[in-house]
Design a protein around this motif. Structure first.
Motif, short mmCIF file in Angstrom:
data_model
loop_
_atom_site.label_atom_id
_atom_site.label_comp_id
_atom_site.label_asym_id
_atom_site.label_seq_id
_atom_site.Cartn_x
_atom_site.Cartn_y
_atom_site.Cartn_z
N ALA A 57 44.23 28.26 74.43
CA ALA A 57 43.26 27.68 75.38
C ALA A 57 42.96 28.67 76.50
O ALA A 57 43.81 29.47 76.90
N ILE A 58 41.72 28.59 76.99
CA ILE A 58 41.29 29.37 78.15
C ILE A 58 40.85 28.37 79.21
O ILE A 58 40.05 27.47 78.94
N THR A 59 41.40 28.50 80.42
CA THR A 59 41.04 27.59 81.50
C THR A 59 40.58 28.39 82.71
O THR A 59 41.03 29.53 82.92
N PHE A 60 39.70 27.79 83.49
CA PHE A 60 39.23 28.40 84.73
C PHE A 60 39.24 27.33 85.81
O PHE A 60 38.53 26.33 85.70
N ASN A 61 40.08 27.54 86.82
CA ASN A 61 40.23 26.54 87.89
C ASN A 61 40.47 25.14 87.32
O ASN A 61 39.81 24.17 87.70
N ASP A 62 41.38 25.09 86.36
CA ASP A 62 41.82 23.84 85.73
C ASP A 62 40.80 23.21 84.79
O ASP A 62 41.02 22.13 84.26
N VAL A 63 39.66 23.87 84.56
CA VAL A 63 38.69 23.41 83.57
C VAL A 63 38.98 24.12 82.25
O VAL A 63 39.08 25.35 82.20
N VAL A 64 39.15 23.35 81.18
CA VAL A 64 39.46 23.94 79.87
C VAL A 64 38.16 24.48 79.27
O VAL A 64 37.35 23.73 78.70
N VAL A 65 37.97 25.77 79.39
CA VAL A 65 36.75 26.42 78.94
C VAL A 65 36.57 26.28 77.43
O VAL A 65 35.46 26.07 76.93
N THR A 66 37.67 26.36 76.69
CA THR A 66 37.60 26.30 75.23
C THR A 66 37.17 24.93 74.72
O THR A 66 36.85 24.79 73.54
N GLY A 67 37.14 23.92 75.59
CA GLY A 67 36.72 22.59 75.16
C GLY A 67 35.34 22.19 75.62
O GLY A 67 34.89 21.07 75.36
N LEU A 68 34.63 23.10 76.30
CA LEU A 68 33.32 22.76 76.87
C LEU A 68 32.23 22.66 75.80
O LEU A 68 32.21 23.43 74.84
N LYS A 69 31.31 21.72 76.02
CA LYS A 69 30.15 21.55 75.14
C LYS A 69 28.93 21.21 75.98
O LYS A 69 29.03 20.79 77.12
N GLY A 70 27.73 21.39 75.38
CA GLY A 70 26.49 20.95 76.00
C GLY A 70 26.26 21.52 77.38
O GLY A 70 26.39 22.73 77.61
N THR A 71 25.93 20.65 78.33
CA THR A 71 25.60 21.07 79.69
C THR A 71 26.76 21.79 80.36
O THR A 71 26.56 22.78 81.08
N ALA A 72 27.98 21.31 80.13
CA ALA A 72 29.16 21.93 80.75
C ALA A 72 29.34 23.37 80.24
O ALA A 72 29.70 24.26 81.01
#
Length: 277
Positions: A57-72
């Motif tokens: 997993a890759i996270t940035f400021n506690d946001v899991v980048v590897t799980g992002l989809k669509g607008t996020a």
């Protein structure tokens, strides 16, 4: 904080990146070095989500980048700007329009389709070009510029994204030493003045030592060195680059892009030239 936890990427049976763990603090200037095929570009592309991870997993400021989809995910692509070795400009469009494309993820779909930009956006684009000393090229087709100029346009476009992280994938690999210096000076200035995290892949040890406060060395998809430039000893270089055909550690000057002043001609040093036959 950008955190990379146990990240692996496989392409079929080939492991391009193998179980990488890194923490990169806000505002760091990081150089990633290694031989071709070491996994440097794949690592950056996974951070930007141009390539998905196979594991980890890759996270940035506690946001899991590897799980992002669509607008996020589009928001992350905006916050994590990518600069490529081959510039990725639209050659037929003028320089100013190429820079304005950095605003795409800040705007509505309708405005993007119609190519409508505000006066403020145009002023900001020109200011970015002025900062990189290429404002005079604003109305030229991007394809008519030199390689060094095109890379500065790409940096100006990245600035227009208002990113939190800039990833630069071999940004000076196709440039001569003078243009390489201009590009690296620009990235270092952005890092210093804006406090934007910059992670750049480099082939050249002297460039990494000069510009980066932290160097990450990769070999065969794994991180084999992580530390300040002063810790990059001959043994560390050997781990990263291996040895040449004679078994000797790769000489650092082989990877250098520094501008060197040529020695004076033999005759100018008070010696007579040796003439053949």
């Amino acid at each position: 904080m950008l955190e990379i936890n146990g990240v692996t990427r496989r392409f079929g049976k080939t492991v391009a990146v193998n179980s990488v763990n890194l923490q990169i603090a806000e505002g760091e200037m990081v150089g990633v070095i290694g031989r071709s095929g070491a996994g440097k570009s794949t690592l950056l592309r996974m951070i930007n989500r141009l390539v998905d991870t196979s594991e980890g997993a890759i996270t940035f400021n506690d946001v899991v980048v590897t799980g992002l989809k669509g607008t996020a995910l589009r928001r992350w692509n905006r916050d994590c700007a990518m600069i490529f070795q081959q510039f990725n400009l639209v050659p037929r469009l003028d320089v100013l329009t190429n820079v304005l494309l950095g605003r795409l993820n800040h705007r509505s779909t309708v405005k993007n389709l119609l190519g409508i930009y505000s006066r403020e956006e145009r002023i900001r684009s020109i200011a970015a070009l002025e900062r990189l000393d290429i404002a005079h090229t604003a109305l030229q087709p991007a394809g008519t510029l030199s390689g060094g100029q095109q890379q500065r346009v790409a940096i100006a476009r990245a600035l227009m994204q208002e990113p939190k992280v800039i990833l630069a994938d071999e940004p000076i690999a196709s440039l001569d030493p003078l243009n390489a210096k201009v590009v690296m000076d620009s990235l270092a200035d952005i890092n210093r003045r804006e406090g934007i995290t910059v992670i750049t892949n480099l082939h050249t040890l002297d460039t990494a030592r000069h510009y980066c406060s932290r160097i990450i060395g990769m070999a065969k998809g794994e991180v084999v060195f992580d530390g300040p430039p002063i810790a990059l000893t001959a043994n560390a270089v050997r781990k990263i680059y291996g040895a040449d055909a004679t078994g000797e550690t790769v000489r650092e000057d082989i990877t250098s892009t520094a501008i060197k002043t040529p020695p004076p001609p033999v005759a100018a040093r008070g010696l007579e030239p040796v003439l053949a036959g």
